[in-house]
Enzyme design. Structure first.
Site, PDB file in Angstrom:
ATOM      1  N   GLY A   1       0.820  -1.207   0.000  1.00 62.22           N
ATOM      2  CA  GLY A   1       0.000   0.000   0.000  1.00 62.22           C
ATOM      3  C   GLY A   1       0.850   1.251   0.000  1.00 62.22           C
ATOM      4  O   GLY A   1       2.054   1.192  -0.263  1.00 62.22           O
ATOM      5  N   ASN A   2       0.226   2.375   0.257  1.00 64.52           N
ATOM      6  CA  ASN A   2       0.953   3.642   0.305  1.00 64.52           C
ATOM      7  C   ASN A   2       0.319   4.522   1.375  1.00 64.52           C
ATOM      8  O   ASN A   2      -0.701   4.169   1.953  1.00 64.52           O
ATOM      9  CB  ASN A   2       0.963   4.317  -1.070  1.00 64.52           C
ATOM     10  CG  ASN A   2      -0.431   4.624  -1.554  1.00 64.52           C
ATOM     11  OD1 ASN A   2      -1.110   5.483  -1.012  1.00 64.52           O
ATOM     12  ND2 ASN A   2      -0.889   3.882  -2.556  1.00 64.52           N
ATOM     13  N   ARG A   3       0.925   5.674   1.606  1.00 62.46           N
ATOM     14  CA  ARG A   3       0.512   6.497   2.746  1.00 62.46           C
ATOM     15  C   ARG A   3      -0.545   7.541   2.419  1.00 62.46           C
ATOM     16  O   ARG A   3      -0.799   8.439   3.223  1.00 62.46           O
ATOM     17  CB  ARG A   3       1.744   7.162   3.360  1.00 62.46           C
ATOM     18  CG  ARG A   3       2.671   6.134   4.032  1.00 62.46           C
ATOM     19  CD  ARG A   3       3.895   6.797   4.630  1.00 62.46           C
ATOM     20  NE  ARG A   3       3.543   7.878   5.525  1.00 62.46           N
ATOM     21  CZ  ARG A   3       4.126   9.071   5.545  1.00 62.46           C
ATOM     22  NH1 ARG A   3       5.092   9.348   4.691  1.00 62.46           N
ATOM     23  NH2 ARG A   3       3.752   9.992   6.385  1.00 62.46           N
ATOM     24  N   SER A   4      -1.189   7.436   1.269  1.00 58.16           N
ATOM     25  CA  SER A   4      -2.219   8.423   0.957  1.00 58.16           C
ATOM     26  C   SER A   4      -3.406   8.282   1.915  1.00 58.16           C
ATOM     27  O   SER A   4      -3.952   7.193   2.072  1.00 58.16           O
ATOM     28  CB  SER A   4      -2.699   8.231  -0.484  1.00 58.16           C
ATOM     29  OG  SER A   4      -3.751   9.124  -0.742  1.00 58.16           O
TER      30      SER A   4
END
Ligand code: C5P
Length: 228
Positions: free
Chosen positions: A29-32
C-alpha cells in the site's frame, strides 16, 4: 464560496490509496490518506456539482452528499473510474494508485522460511488509469491529474509536473510535494497547478479544503472558457 458555479456539472473524484493483496492478510500500500481528494469532492459538492467519489481505502469519513463507490485495488479503481467517467464533465484523479501489483496472490498466508533467508516478490505493472483516459477520445471531459513528488526544488517540481501532464494527456496537473512529514496525512497542502502548454496556472497553499477550492476555480474557468 463560489456558490453554485459547478451546478449541473458531474464530477468524478478518485481518492485514497490502492492496496494490492499479497495473501489474505497482507497488502502493498501507500501512505495516501485520501484527505485532498475528499476535500475536492466536498468542495465540488458545495458548489453544486453532482459528485461520484471513487474511494480507495480512505482513512477519513465519507463526505456528505456524494455517490461513494468503494474499491481497493488499482484494477478495481480503474473499472470504477472508467465506468463513472462516461459522460462526466470532470475527472479528478487524486488517488495514489499502485504502479505494481504482485504477480500472484497467495490463497494461504505466506509463511516464513525456517532459515533466515529473504523473500523476493515478483510484481507486474498496473495500468495507468489517467493515461488510459487521456489517450482515448474524451471530448467534453476535463482530466485533472496529481503528481506527488519528493523533490524539494520548486523549479524541478514544476518541470516534473509539465512532463507528467504531457505524458498522461491530462488537461490540468496538480503537483504537490510529499515527504515523511508533509503531504499525505497532513491537513494542509501546497500545490502548483500546471495547465495547457505547461503554464503554471495557479499556486495554492493552506488547508486541503481551501486548496481544493483553488483547484476548482481553475476547473470552472477551464470549463467555461472551453465551452464544454
Ligand atoms: O505517475 P504518477 O503515479 O506520479 O502519476 C500520478 C497521477 O496519475 C495521479 O493523478 C494518479 O491518480 C494517476 N495514476 C493513475 N494510474 C496509475 C498511477 C497513477 O491513474 N497506475
Amino acid at each position: 464560496h463560489r456558490t453554485g458555479d459547478l451546478s449541473g456539472r458531474r464530477i468524478v473524484v478518485s481518492a485514497g490509496g490502492t492496496r494490492e493483496p499479497l495473501d489474505p492478510v497482507r497488502f502493498l500500500g501507500n501512505r495516501s490518506s485520501g484527505k485532498q481528494g475528499i476535500a475536492i469532492a466536498e468542495a465540488a459538492r458545495s458548489r453544486g456539482a453532482e459528485v461520484t467519489l471513487i474511494a480507495a481505502n480512505l482513512e477519513v469519513a465519507d463526505p456528505e452528499g456524494c455517490d461513494v463507490r468503494r474499491v481497493s485495488t488499482a484494477l478495481e479503481l480503474r473499472d470504477a473510474v472508467v465506468a463513472a467517467a462516461q459522460g462526466a464533465d470532470v475527472v479528478v484523479m487524486a488517488a495514489a494508485v499502485a504502479d505494481y501489483r504482485p504477480v500472484t496472490v497467495s490463497d494461504a498466508k505466506i509463511k516464513k522460511d525456517a532459515g533466515d533467508g529473504g523473500l523476493t516478490l515478483e510484481l507486474v505493472r498496473n495500468p495507468d488509469i489517467l493515461a488510459g483516459l487521456g489517450s482515448e477520445p474524451h471530448s467534453g471531459t476535463l482530466l485533472v491529474g496529481f503528481a506527488a513528488e519528493t523533490e524539494s526544488d520548486d523549479e524541478h517540481l514544476v518541470e516534473l509536473g509539465r512532463a507528467k501532464r504531457e505524458a498522461k494527456g491530462a488537461d490540468l496537473l496538480v503537483v504537490n510535494r510529499v515527504g515523511w512529514n508533509e503531504g499525505f496525512a497532513s491537513d494542509e497542502n501546497a500545490v502548483v497547478v500546471i495547465g495547457a502548454g505547461g503554464d503554471v496556472v495557479t499556486r495554492a497553499h493552506g488547508t486541503k479544503l481551501s486548496v481544493a477550492h483553488d483547484i476548482l476555480d481553475v476547473v470552472v474557468s477551464e470549463l467555461t472558457t472551453t465551452a464544454r
